[in-house]
Design a protein around this motif. Structure first.
Motif, PDB file in Angstrom:
ATOM      1  N   MET A 168     -67.682  39.133  -3.752  1.00  0.00           N
ATOM      2  CA  MET A 168     -67.542  37.732  -3.350  1.00  0.00           C
ATOM      3  C   MET A 168     -67.769  37.547  -1.851  1.00  0.00           C
ATOM      4  N   SER A 169     -67.403  38.553  -1.072  1.00  0.00           N
ATOM      5  CA  SER A 169     -67.559  38.411   0.389  1.00  0.00           C
ATOM      6  C   SER A 169     -69.017  38.181   0.749  1.00  0.00           C
ATOM      7  N   THR A 170     -69.923  38.832   0.024  1.00  0.00           N
ATOM      8  CA  THR A 170     -71.348  38.668   0.341  1.00  0.00           C
ATOM      9  C   THR A 170     -71.855  37.296  -0.126  1.00  0.00           C
ATOM     10  N   ASP A 171     -71.252  36.768  -1.173  1.00  0.00           N
ATOM     11  CA  ASP A 171     -71.672  35.459  -1.683  1.00  0.00           C
ATOM     12  C   ASP A 171     -71.252  34.304  -0.778  1.00  0.00           C
ATOM     13  N   TYR A 172     -70.092  34.460  -0.116  1.00  0.00           N
ATOM     14  CA  TYR A 172     -69.514  33.301   0.588  1.00  0.00           C
ATOM     15  C   TYR A 172     -69.410  33.469   2.099  1.00  0.00           C
ATOM     16  N   ALA A 173     -69.889  34.587   2.641  1.00  0.00           N
ATOM     17  CA  ALA A 173     -69.694  34.855   4.075  1.00  0.00           C
ATOM     18  C   ALA A 173     -70.271  33.721   4.934  1.00  0.00           C
ATOM     19  N   ARG A 174     -71.435  33.216   4.551  1.00  0.00           N
ATOM     20  CA  ARG A 174     -72.076  32.167   5.364  1.00  0.00           C
ATOM     21  C   ARG A 174     -71.444  30.796   5.156  1.00  0.00           C
ATOM     22  N   ASP A 175     -70.527  30.717   4.189  1.00  0.00           N
ATOM     23  CA  ASP A 175     -69.848  29.441   3.907  1.00  0.00           C
ATOM     24  C   ASP A 175     -68.477  29.365   4.560  1.00  0.00           C
ATOM     25  N   GLY A 176     -68.124  30.389   5.304  1.00  0.00           N
ATOM     26  CA  GLY A 176     -66.824  30.379   5.984  1.00  0.00           C
ATOM     27  C   GLY A 176     -65.675  30.832   5.110  1.00  0.00           C
ATOM     28  N   ILE A 177     -66.002  31.355   3.924  1.00  0.00           N
ATOM     29  CA  ILE A 177     -64.926  31.841   3.039  1.00  0.00           C
ATOM     30  C   ILE A 177     -64.918  33.367   3.078  1.00  0.00           C
ATOM     31  N   ARG A 178     -63.768  33.924   3.455  1.00  0.00           N
ATOM     32  CA  ARG A 178     -63.614  35.378   3.506  1.00  0.00           C
ATOM     33  C   ARG A 178     -62.839  35.857   2.284  1.00  0.00           C
ATOM     34  N   THR A 179     -63.242  36.992   1.734  1.00  0.00           N
ATOM     35  CA  THR A 179     -62.522  37.538   0.573  1.00  0.00           C
ATOM     36  C   THR A 179     -62.219  39.013   0.829  1.00  0.00           C
ATOM     37  N   ASN A 180     -60.953  39.368   0.691  1.00  0.00           N
ATOM     38  CA  ASN A 180     -60.502  40.740   0.923  1.00  0.00           C
ATOM     39  C   ASN A 180     -59.502  41.133  -0.159  1.00  0.00           C
ATOM     40  N   SER A 181     -59.215  42.420  -0.220  1.00  0.00           N
ATOM     41  CA  SER A 181     -58.179  42.870  -1.155  1.00  0.00           C
ATOM     42  C   SER A 181     -57.167  43.741  -0.414  1.00  0.00           C
ATOM     43  N   VAL A 182     -55.990  43.828  -1.019  1.00  0.00           N
ATOM     44  CA  VAL A 182     -54.904  44.645  -0.476  1.00  0.00           C
ATOM     45  C   VAL A 182     -54.497  45.616  -1.575  1.00  0.00           C
ATOM     46  N   ALA A 183     -54.373  46.888  -1.213  1.00  0.00           N
ATOM     47  CA  ALA A 183     -54.038  47.907  -2.216  1.00  0.00           C
ATOM     48  C   ALA A 183     -52.749  48.624  -1.825  1.00  0.00           C
ATOM     49  N   PRO A 184     -51.615  48.094  -2.289  1.00  0.00           N
ATOM     50  CA  PRO A 184     -50.353  48.758  -1.936  1.00  0.00           C
ATOM     51  C   PRO A 184     -50.174  50.069  -2.691  1.00  0.00           C
ATOM     52  N   GLY A 185     -49.455  50.986  -2.035  1.00  0.00           N
ATOM     53  CA  GLY A 185     -48.893  52.130  -2.752  1.00  0.00           C
ATOM     54  C   GLY A 185     -47.699  51.614  -3.533  1.00  0.00           C
ATOM     55  N   THR A 186     -46.743  52.479  -3.800  1.00  0.00           N
ATOM     56  CA  THR A 186     -45.567  52.022  -4.554  1.00  0.00           C
ATOM     57  C   THR A 186     -44.674  51.186  -3.649  1.00  0.00           C
ATOM     58  N   ILE A 187     -44.260  50.039  -4.161  1.00  0.00           N
ATOM     59  CA  ILE A 187     -43.457  49.104  -3.374  1.00  0.00           C
ATOM     60  C   ILE A 187     -42.125  48.864  -4.077  1.00  0.00           C
ATOM     61  N   ASP A 188     -41.074  48.760  -3.299  1.00  0.00           N
ATOM     62  CA  ASP A 188     -39.729  48.530  -3.843  1.00  0.00           C
ATOM     63  C   ASP A 188     -39.642  47.085  -4.351  1.00  0.00           C
ATOM     64  N   ALA A 189     -40.166  46.875  -5.554  1.00  0.00           N
ATOM     65  CA  ALA A 189     -40.298  45.529  -6.119  1.00  0.00           C
ATOM     66  C   ALA A 189     -40.155  45.637  -7.647  1.00  0.00           C
TER      67      ALA A 189
END
Ligand SMILES: NC(=O)c1ccc[n+]([C@@H]2O[C@H](COP(=O)([O-])OP(=O)(O)OC[C@H]3O[C@@H](n4cnc5c(N)ncnc54)[C@H](O)[C@@H]3O)[C@@H](O)[C@H]2O)c1
Length: 259
Positions: A168-189
């Protein structure tokens, strides 16, 4: 107020990591839509935010359902204005190796984790395009990068979310929309608590989760929320298509022979 003027939608925000992210976003000035299946818990998070002077709205919805997703986004737009931050956090994690995973559990996992994210993006992006800016963050997991036993269906969706953010980042970069992901390890949740509670020796397993992270413990919800805040804010204006591993060093760890 790092998110002053931003309108954020957080899915799976009634508890756990999503709740922590919603509270963090509101604390630094965002107006926040709280999306989750758990209606009463959505309202509880809204009450928590408004009692500390923030602004939030409860948007109970099943993100597998296109009409419910669209209705939640429309209500958010009508209440607070254009959604400029989308945090796709809701997920389910069926346990079991692939031959032990039922087709129903597999489909459910794909429907929430992947299709729900797709539907949310589809509902929010047209207005972001008109507005000319937006930050979309997919909550992946370190299981989308590393092979960990007993959760293959879940891991497949998390790997797909990392790929989705990158594509998605490549599709929308010129439109001002940024797309990223976050990959947590194990979280106390809650997801960890539920998994540990279902094991035959919960205390041993909990200790093993601490020990497997080079930092020596599992992560805290706020440590994930802080990275999401960075990606949601304009401080990350040159960051798109990235996957942020928030894993206490887990994915960097090698192994060596033991005596
Ligand atoms: N807890 C961990 O150790 C861990 C580690 C890595 C990644 N993650 C990811 O972080 C996110 C949150 O995890 P958590 O531990 O807070 O889990 P959680 O189970 O507490 O939160 C998930 C939320 O999503 C909601 N949800 C589920 N199906 C939904 C649907 N169809 N529509 C709307 N909402 C729905 C649930 O009601 C719940 O409130 C997930 O994406 C998870 O994969 C968690």
């Amino acid at each position: 107020m790092r998110l002053d003027g931003k309108v954020a939608l957080v899915t799976g925000a009634a508890r756990g990591i999503g709740r922590g992210i919603a509270l963090k976003f509101a604390e630094v000035g965002a107006k926040v839509g709280i999306v989750d299946l758990r209606e009463a818990d959505c309202q509880a998070v809204v009450d928590e935010i408004t009692s500390s002077g923030g602004q939030a709205i409860a948007l109970a919805a099943d993100i597998r359902d296109e009409a419910q997703v669209q209705a939640a986004v429309t209500t958010l737009h009508e209440t607070f204005g254009v959604c400029t931050v989308l945090m796709n956090n809701a997920a389910v994690m069926p346990a079991g190796r692939i031959h032990e995973t039922s087709p129903e559990d597999f489909d459910h996992c794909l429907a929430v984790n992947l299709r729900g994210t797709y539907l949310m993006c589809r509902a929010v992006i047209p207005t972001m395009l008109e507005h000319g800016s937006g930050s979309i963050i997919h909550m992946a997991s370190i299981t989308g990068v590393l092979g960990l036993p007993g959760i293959a269906a879940y891991s497949a969706t998390k790997g797909a979310l990392i790929a989705l953010a990158r594509a998605m980042s490549t599709d929308y970069a010129r439109d001002g929309i940024r797309t990223n992901s976050v990959a947590p390890g194990t979280i106390d949740a809650p997801m960890l608590h539920d998994f540990v509670a279902a094991q035959s020796k919960p205390e041993d397993i909990r200790q093993q989760f601490d020990d497997m992270h080079p930092i020596g413990r599992v992560g805290r919800i706020e440590e994930v929320a802080n990275v999401c805040l960075f990606l949601a804010s304009d401080e990350s204006s040159f960051v798109t298509g990235s996957n942020y591993e928030v894993d206490g060093g887990l994915s960097s760890k090698g192994t060596q022979p033991q005596d």
